[in-house]
Design a protein around this motif. Structure first.
Motif, PDB file in Angstrom:
ATOM      1  N   GLN A   1       0.826  -1.201   0.000  1.00 42.03           N
ATOM      2  CA  GLN A   1       0.000   0.000   0.000  1.00 42.03           C
ATOM      3  C   GLN A   1       0.867   1.262   0.000  1.00 42.03           C
ATOM      4  N   ILE A   2       1.961   1.245   0.742  1.00 43.88           N
ATOM      5  CA  ILE A   2       2.885   2.390   0.746  1.00 43.88           C
ATOM      6  C   ILE A   2       3.440   2.631  -0.645  1.00 43.88           C
ATOM      7  N   ASP A   3       3.844   1.567  -1.329  1.00 51.14           N
ATOM      8  CA  ASP A   3       4.389   1.712  -2.683  1.00 51.14           C
ATOM      9  C   ASP A   3       3.354   2.295  -3.631  1.00 51.14           C
ATOM     10  N   ARG A   4       2.089   1.858  -3.498  1.00 54.54           N
ATOM     11  CA  ARG A   4       1.030   2.400  -4.372  1.00 54.54           C
ATOM     12  C   ARG A   4       0.805   3.881  -4.096  1.00 54.54           C
ATOM     13  N   ILE A   5       0.838   4.263  -2.806  1.00 56.26           N
ATOM     14  CA  ILE A   5       0.631   5.678  -2.467  1.00 56.26           C
ATOM     15  C   ILE A   5       1.778   6.531  -3.008  1.00 56.26           C
ATOM     16  N   LEU A   6       3.007   6.035  -2.894  1.00 51.89           N
ATOM     17  CA  LEU A   6       4.154   6.798  -3.397  1.00 51.89           C
ATOM     18  C   LEU A   6       4.084   6.963  -4.905  1.00 51.89           C
ATOM     19  N   ARG A   7       3.703   5.888  -5.615  1.00 47.83           N
ATOM     20  CA  ARG A   7       3.555   6.017  -7.076  1.00 47.83           C
ATOM     21  C   ARG A   7       2.448   6.994  -7.428  1.00 47.83           C
ATOM     22  N   ARG A   8       1.372   6.943  -6.678  1.00 44.20           N
ATOM     23  CA  ARG A   8       0.254   7.850  -6.916  1.00 44.20           C
ATOM     24  C   ARG A   8       0.663   9.298  -6.657  1.00 44.20           C
ATOM     25  N   ASN A   9       1.335   9.556  -5.555  1.00 47.95           N
ATOM     26  CA  ASN A   9       1.741  10.924  -5.222  1.00 47.95           C
ATOM     27  C   ASN A   9       2.781  11.479  -6.193  1.00 47.95           C
ATOM     28  N   SER A  10       3.585  10.583  -6.798  1.00 51.01           N
ATOM     29  CA  SER A  10       4.615  11.058  -7.730  1.00 51.01           C
ATOM     30  C   SER A  10       4.003  11.680  -8.979  1.00 51.01           C
ATOM     31  N   ARG A  11       2.739  11.353  -9.274  1.00 52.49           N
ATOM     32  CA  ARG A  11       2.083  11.931 -10.454  1.00 52.49           C
ATOM     33  C   ARG A  11       1.498  13.305 -10.168  1.00 52.49           C
ATOM     34  N   LEU A  12       1.437  13.697  -8.909  1.00 52.13           N
ATOM     35  CA  LEU A  12       0.811  14.960  -8.537  1.00 52.13           C
ATOM     36  C   LEU A  12       1.828  16.099  -8.544  1.00 52.13           C
ATOM     37  N   PRO A  13       1.356  17.343  -8.725  1.00 56.70           N
ATOM     38  CA  PRO A  13       2.271  18.488  -8.633  1.00 56.70           C
ATOM     39  C   PRO A  13       2.924  18.562  -7.256  1.00 56.70           C
ATOM     40  N   ALA A  14       4.067  19.230  -7.211  1.00 59.45           N
ATOM     41  CA  ALA A  14       4.836  19.325  -5.975  1.00 59.45           C
ATOM     42  C   ALA A  14       3.992  19.911  -4.849  1.00 59.45           C
ATOM     43  N   ARG A  15       4.109  19.326  -3.663  1.00 65.97           N
ATOM     44  CA  ARG A  15       3.505  19.773  -2.408  1.00 65.97           C
ATOM     45  C   ARG A  15       1.991  19.585  -2.336  1.00 65.97           C
TER      46      ARG A  15
END
Length: 430
Positions: free
Chosen positions: A225-239
Motif C-alpha cells: 500500500q505504501i508503494d502504491r501511495i508513493l507512485r500515486r503521489n509522484s504523479r501529482l504536482p509538488a507539495r
C-alpha cells in the motif's frame, strides 16, 4: 606456436568469463571457478606445447598472494611463455624495469586485499547477514541479523501508520516532530518508506534483496500500500500530496489545460471563507474564470459514485488473476527448490559452498517475484468500488480522508466548459 588464455573467477563475486572477451584468436582457454586446478593444467600443458603467449586479465588471478603470483610468473617465464595482462600494464623493456615491477607488485597486493574484503562481504550475503554500517532507526544490530529496538521502533511504526492513513509524507514528518519530538527531513522520511529493512528484508549495495531475514515493522500488505501511495503521489504536482483540500493537484481546466489551484477568499470582519478553483497558468487573454470549490467537490462525488463501478467492471480481472497466479506459482516453485537443497547436500550432490550460492540466488529471485506481485492492484478492487459508490460514504469523511480516497482512484479531473456552464470528466487510474 600457440596462444593460451587463463581466467580466474571467484564464484562469490563474479560470473563465468565470456570467451569472446579476449579479443585475440586463442587456441585454448583455461578457466578456474573458486579453485585453481585449471591453472596447474595450464602449466603442465605449457611444458609440452610450444606456447608463446599467455593472456590473462590481471596478474593477481595467478594466486592468492604476491608470493604465489611471483612464483607462477617465474615458472611461466622459465618456460619461455610471455604473459600479457590485458587489463593491466606489465613491465617490459624500460628505463627502470625494477621500479615498474615494484609498483606492479604493490598494485597486486592492494587488489588482493580489496578482493579479500569483498569476499568477506559476499560470505556475509550468503548467510543473509546485515551489510556493514549502522542499523536503521528502529533496529539494533546483532551478530547475524537486525533485531527490533523496542525503544525506537514504535516511533517508526507510528510514522508508517500516519502515512498509510493520510497518504502525506510531509504530514507524517510533521506528526513525528509534534508527537515524539523526533525531527527528520522529508528525504529521510522517504527513505524510511522505501527501506527494505522495515519490511523484514535485507538489501545489499549490489542491488540484491533477500526477503524475510528478520522481524519486520510493517506487513507485506502495508508495504504494498505504501508503494502504491508513493507512485500515486509522484504523479501529482509538488507539495499537493500534503495539501489540506481533497481536490488539490487533481483538477485541470479543459479549456486551457492549466492545473487549477485552490484560492481562499474572505470578507472583512467576517469569519466565513469562500473557496474557488482557478487556473494557475491560463495562456488566454481572457482568462478562464474561477469555479466554486464546493460545487466541483459535489459533482466529483456524484461522478465517482456513478462512474467508478462502471470503470472497475471494464477491467480485465481474469487476466490480472492469471498474472497473480503465475507469479504465485513461480514463487512456490522456487521455495520448493529451497526445501530440496539440504537433502542434496547430505547425499553429496552439492557441496556446502555451492548450496549456499544456490540458496542466495533463489532467495533473491523470490524477493524479485514478491516485489512484482506487490505492485499489482488489490484483488478486492470490485468490492471496494461498490462500497465507495455510496454518496454518504464521501460526505462522512473529513477533507484529509477524502483526499486519500480520491487519489486512490482518480488520476485527473477535467473541467469541460460550455459557455457559462461546465461539466466534469474524471480519468481514473486504471
Amino acid at each position: 606456436m600457440k596462444i593460451f588464455a587463463y581466467a580466474y573467477s571467484d564464484p562469490l563475486l563474479e560470473s563465468f568469463v565470456d570467451p569472446a572477451s579476449w579479443g585475440w584468436e586463442v587456441d585454448e582457454i583455461y578457466h578456474d571457478l573458486g579453485k585453481r586446478g585449471e591453472l596447474q593444467q595450464l602449466i603442465t600443458d605449457c611444458k609440452s606445447e610450444a606456447v608463446v603467449y599467455l593472456l590473462i586479465r590481471r596478474l593477481e588471478e595467478l594466486g592468492d598472494s604476491v608470493a604465489e603470483v611471483s612464483d607462477r610468473l617465474s615458472t611461466l617465464e622459465a618456460m619461455g611463455v610471455v604473459t600479457i595482462a590485458i587489463e593491466q600494464p606489465y613491465p617490459s623493456a624500460s628505463t627502470n624495469p625494477r621500479a615498474e615491477l615494484v609498483k606492479l607488485l604493490q598494485e597486486i597486493q592492494r587488489q588482493q586485499r580489496s578482493r579479500r574484503i569483498c569476499q568477506g562481504h559476499a560470505r556475509s550475503r550468503l548467510e543473509a547477514a546485515p551489510p556493514p554500517g549502522k542499523a536503521p532507526y528502529g533496529y539494533r544490530r546483532s551478530k547475524s541479523k537486525y533485531t527490533i529496538d523496542r525503544s525506537t521502533s514504535p516511533v517508526v511504526k507510528d510514522f508508517f501508520e500516519n502515512f498509510l492513513l493520510y497518504g502525506s509524507l510531509r504530514g507524517a514528518v510533521r506528526y513525528l516532530a509534534k508527537k515524539y519530538g523526533k525531527k527528520i527531513s522529508v528525504t529521510t522520511g522517504r527513505r524510511w518508506l522505501t527501506n527494505p529493512v522495515y519490511r523484514g528484508n535485507t538489501a545489499y549495495h549490489n542491488g540484491e534483496i533477500i526477503s524475510d531475514t528478520h522481524t519486520a515493522i510493517i506487513s507485506p500488505e502495508e508495504a504494498a500500500q505504501i508503494d502504491r501511495i508513493l507512485r500515486r503521489n509522484s504523479r501529482l504536482p509538488a507539495r499537493t500530496a500534503s495539501a489540506p483540500r481533497s481536490l488539490a493537484g487533481l483538477v485541470v481546466c479543459g479549456e486551457c489545460q492549466s492545473s487549477m489551484t485552490i484560492t481562499r477568499v474572505t470578507r472583512r470582519h467576517q469569519q466565513q471563507e469562500y473557496l474557488y478553483l482557478r487556473p494557475l497558468h491560463c495562456p488566454h487573454r481572457s482568462k478562464c474564470g474561477a469555479i466554486a470549490y464546493q460545487a466541483v467537490l459535489e459533482q466529483t462525488i456524484a461522478k465517482v459514485c456513478s462512474d467508478l463501478p462502471l470503470a472497475v467492471a471494464g477491467m480485465n480481472f481474469p487476466q490480472l488473476d492469471a498474472i497473480k497466479n503465475s507469479l504465485g506459482d513461480a514463487i512456490a516453485r522456487q521455495q520448493d527448490v529451497l526445501t530440496q537443497l539440504p537433502a542434496l547436500v547430505e547425499t553429496g550432490v552439492l557441496d556446502d559452498e555451492t548450496a549456499q550460492l544456490r540458496v542466495y540466488k533463489l532467495r533473491t529471485e523470490i524477493s524479485t517475484l514478491q516485489a512484482q506481485l506487490a505492485t499489482l492492484p488489490p484483488v478486492n478492487l470490485r468490492s471496494v468500488a461498490q462500497a465507495v459508490s455510496i454518496p454518504q460514504f464521501w460526505l462522512d469523511l473529513s477533507e484529509t480522508e477524502r483526499r486519500f480516497y480520491f487519489r486512490e482512484f482518480i488520476r485527473q479531473i477535467d473541467i469541460v466548459r460550455q459557455n457559462q456552464e461546465w461539466t466534469l470528466q474524471i480519468i481514473f487510474i486504471f
